[in-house]
Design an enzyme around this catalytic site. Structure first.
Site, PDB file in Angstrom:
ATOM      1  N   LYS A 118       0.837  -1.218   0.000  1.00  0.00           N
ATOM      2  CA  LYS A 118       0.000   0.000   0.000  1.00  0.00           C
ATOM      3  C   LYS A 118       0.866   1.260   0.000  1.00  0.00           C
ATOM      4  O   LYS A 118       0.693   2.163   0.810  1.00  0.00           O
ATOM      5  CB  LYS A 118      -0.968  -0.022   1.182  1.00  0.00           C
ATOM      6  CG  LYS A 118      -1.931  -1.218   1.118  1.00  0.00           C
ATOM      7  CD  LYS A 118      -3.000  -1.175   2.156  1.00  0.00           C
ATOM      8  CE  LYS A 118      -3.944  -2.347   2.077  1.00  0.00           C
ATOM      9  NZ  LYS A 118      -3.357  -3.636   2.499  1.00  0.00           N
TER      10      LYS A 118
HETATM   11  O1  LIG Z   1      -4.958  -4.439  -0.114  1.00  0.00           O
HETATM   12  C1  LIG Z   1      -5.393  -5.360   0.575  1.00  0.00           C
HETATM   13  O2  LIG Z   1      -4.996  -6.508   0.406  1.00  0.00           O
HETATM   14  C2  LIG Z   1      -6.508  -5.083   1.487  1.00  0.00           C
HETATM   15  C3  LIG Z   1      -7.398  -4.107   1.090  1.00  0.00           C
HETATM   16  C4  LIG Z   1      -8.615  -3.975   1.774  1.00  0.00           C
HETATM   17  O3  LIG Z   1      -9.479  -3.193   1.383  1.00  0.00           O
HETATM   18  N1  LIG Z   1      -8.863  -4.769   2.829  1.00  0.00           N
HETATM   19  C5  LIG Z   1      -7.977  -5.713   3.275  1.00  0.00           C
HETATM   20  O4  LIG Z   1      -8.302  -6.423   4.222  1.00  0.00           O
HETATM   21  N2  LIG Z   1      -6.772  -5.837   2.639  1.00  0.00           N
HETATM   22  C6  LIG Z   1      -5.752  -6.806   3.135  1.00  0.00           C
HETATM   23  O5  LIG Z   1      -6.239  -8.132   2.936  1.00  0.00           O
HETATM   24  C7  LIG Z   1      -5.910  -8.948   4.055  1.00  0.00           C
HETATM   25  C8  LIG Z   1      -7.215  -9.445   4.684  1.00  0.00           C
HETATM   26  O6  LIG Z   1      -6.953 -10.386   5.685  1.00  0.00           O
HETATM   27  P1  LIG Z   1      -8.099 -11.316   6.327  1.00  0.00           P
HETATM   28  O7  LIG Z   1      -9.191 -10.412   6.762  1.00  0.00           O
HETATM   29  O8  LIG Z   1      -7.377 -11.970   7.463  1.00  0.00           O
HETATM   30  O9  LIG Z   1      -8.524 -12.290   5.262  1.00  0.00           O
HETATM   31  C9  LIG Z   1      -5.039  -8.090   4.953  1.00  0.00           C
HETATM   32  O10 LIG Z   1      -3.684  -8.294   4.586  1.00  0.00           O
HETATM   33  C10 LIG Z   1      -5.437  -6.674   4.629  1.00  0.00           C
HETATM   34  O11 LIG Z   1      -4.391  -5.752   4.801  1.00  0.00           O
END
Ligand SMILES: O=C(O)c1cc(=O)[nH]c(=O)n1[C@@H]1O[C@H](COP(=O)(O)O)[C@@H](O)[C@H]1O
Length: 269
Positions: free
Chosen positions: A96
């Site tokens: 990011k």
């Molecule tokens: O860019 C990302 O991957 C991201 C964007 C977003 O809008 N929301 C989001 O959760 N993420 C990332 O996606 C992953 C979600 O993780 P879980 O919720 O554990 O499946 C994390 O690494 C967050 O940083």
């Protein structure tokens, strides 16, 4: 990696699963903590157990940066392991980033050249000159935050002071950037109801969709509105897969979780 190679892999595996390597020292099984590099040992076991069912891996850089130089070493070992043993897998540095042009070039060098990831997540809010340096790298992909999965997404991204919501402006304006075909976009699974309209703005782009599992997003809803003729989706799950068990069977249980998601995805292909 070319987009075509990614699509071919998706069709062959009948999966558009991305496994998130949000590897947290406080959550990995106790028995791994005696390893020389517990973060890498955990990642290797997860990759070995899940790669048949997944097409992409997304280490979240924060989880490695938090450990300073040792964390960077674990990250480097993880990406090298993926590139050496599974070059067909699409890799995402979830960093990011976003800054003025010359700094953006350094970020792009770090993730595309030094670490050799296929893609990196980028915050678009500094505009064209902060994104285009990433797009200079052939067969590398820049994944712009459009409509994120978190509750704070409503603070700015859905605001529309001049009649157009900010996330739509991101989609529409970035499509005019040089080498825009190398762009992908983040849309949270928790915002699936927006996907229908998002697809009218970016019908051909790949969308990285995090937020199924631990954040409560629905895979079915995302598929219903998000798929396009080239599939066009990478659905990420991190905690729901990698911490499905905290025991010695963690990798096997993660493999089962990944297989379950792959099975649900196959129905849509
Ligand atoms: O860019 C990302 O991957 C991201 C964007 C977003 O809008 N929301 C989001 O959760 N993420 C990332 O996606 C992953 C979600 O993780 P879980 O919720 O554990 O499946 C994390 O690494 C967050 O940083």
């Amino acid at each position: 990696m070319t987009t075509q190679a990614l699509v071919t892999q998706i069709r062959e595996k009948r999966s558009f699963l991305c496994v998130g390597l949000d590897t947290d020292m406080n959550k990995i099984p106790e028995h791994l903590k005696a390893e020389e590099d517990p973060l890498f040992a955990f990642n290797k076991a997860i990759i070995d157990a899940t790669h048949e069912y997944a097409v992409a891996y997304k280490p979240n850089i924060a989880f490695y940066e938090a450990h300073g130089i040792e964390g960077w070493k674990s990250l480097k070992k993880t990406i090298d392991y993926l590139n050496k043993h599974h070059p067909e897998l699409f890799t995402i540095a979830d960093a990011k980033r976003g800054d003025i042009g010359n700094t953006a070039t350094m970020y792009a060098n770090a993730f595309f050249k030094d670490l050799n990831f296929d893609s990196v997540t980028v915050a678009p809010y500094m505009g064209r000159d902060s994104v285009e340096p990433f797009l200079q790298f052939k067969n590398k992909h820049t994944i712009l935050l459009a409509l994120t999965s978190n509750p704070g997404a409503f603070d700015f991204q859905t605001g529309s002071d001049d009649g157009e919501e900010l996330y739509k402006k991101v989609l529409r304006t970035s499509a005019t950037y040089e080498n825009a075909s190398q762009l992908m976009y983040v849309v949270g699974a928790t915002k699936a109801e927006y996907l229908k309209e998002i697809r009218t703005l970016v019908p051909d782009s790949f969308l990285l969709v995090p937020g199924v599992g631990a954040q409560g997003g629905s895979l079915e809803e995302v598929c219903k509105y998000g798929l396009n003729s080239q599939v066009g989706l990478l659905i990420n799950s991190s905690r729901g897969i990698i911490y499905a068990s905290s025991g010695e069977d963690f990798a096997e249980v993660a493999g089962n979780k990944a297989a379950e998601l792959q099975e649900q995805m196959a129905k849509w292909l």
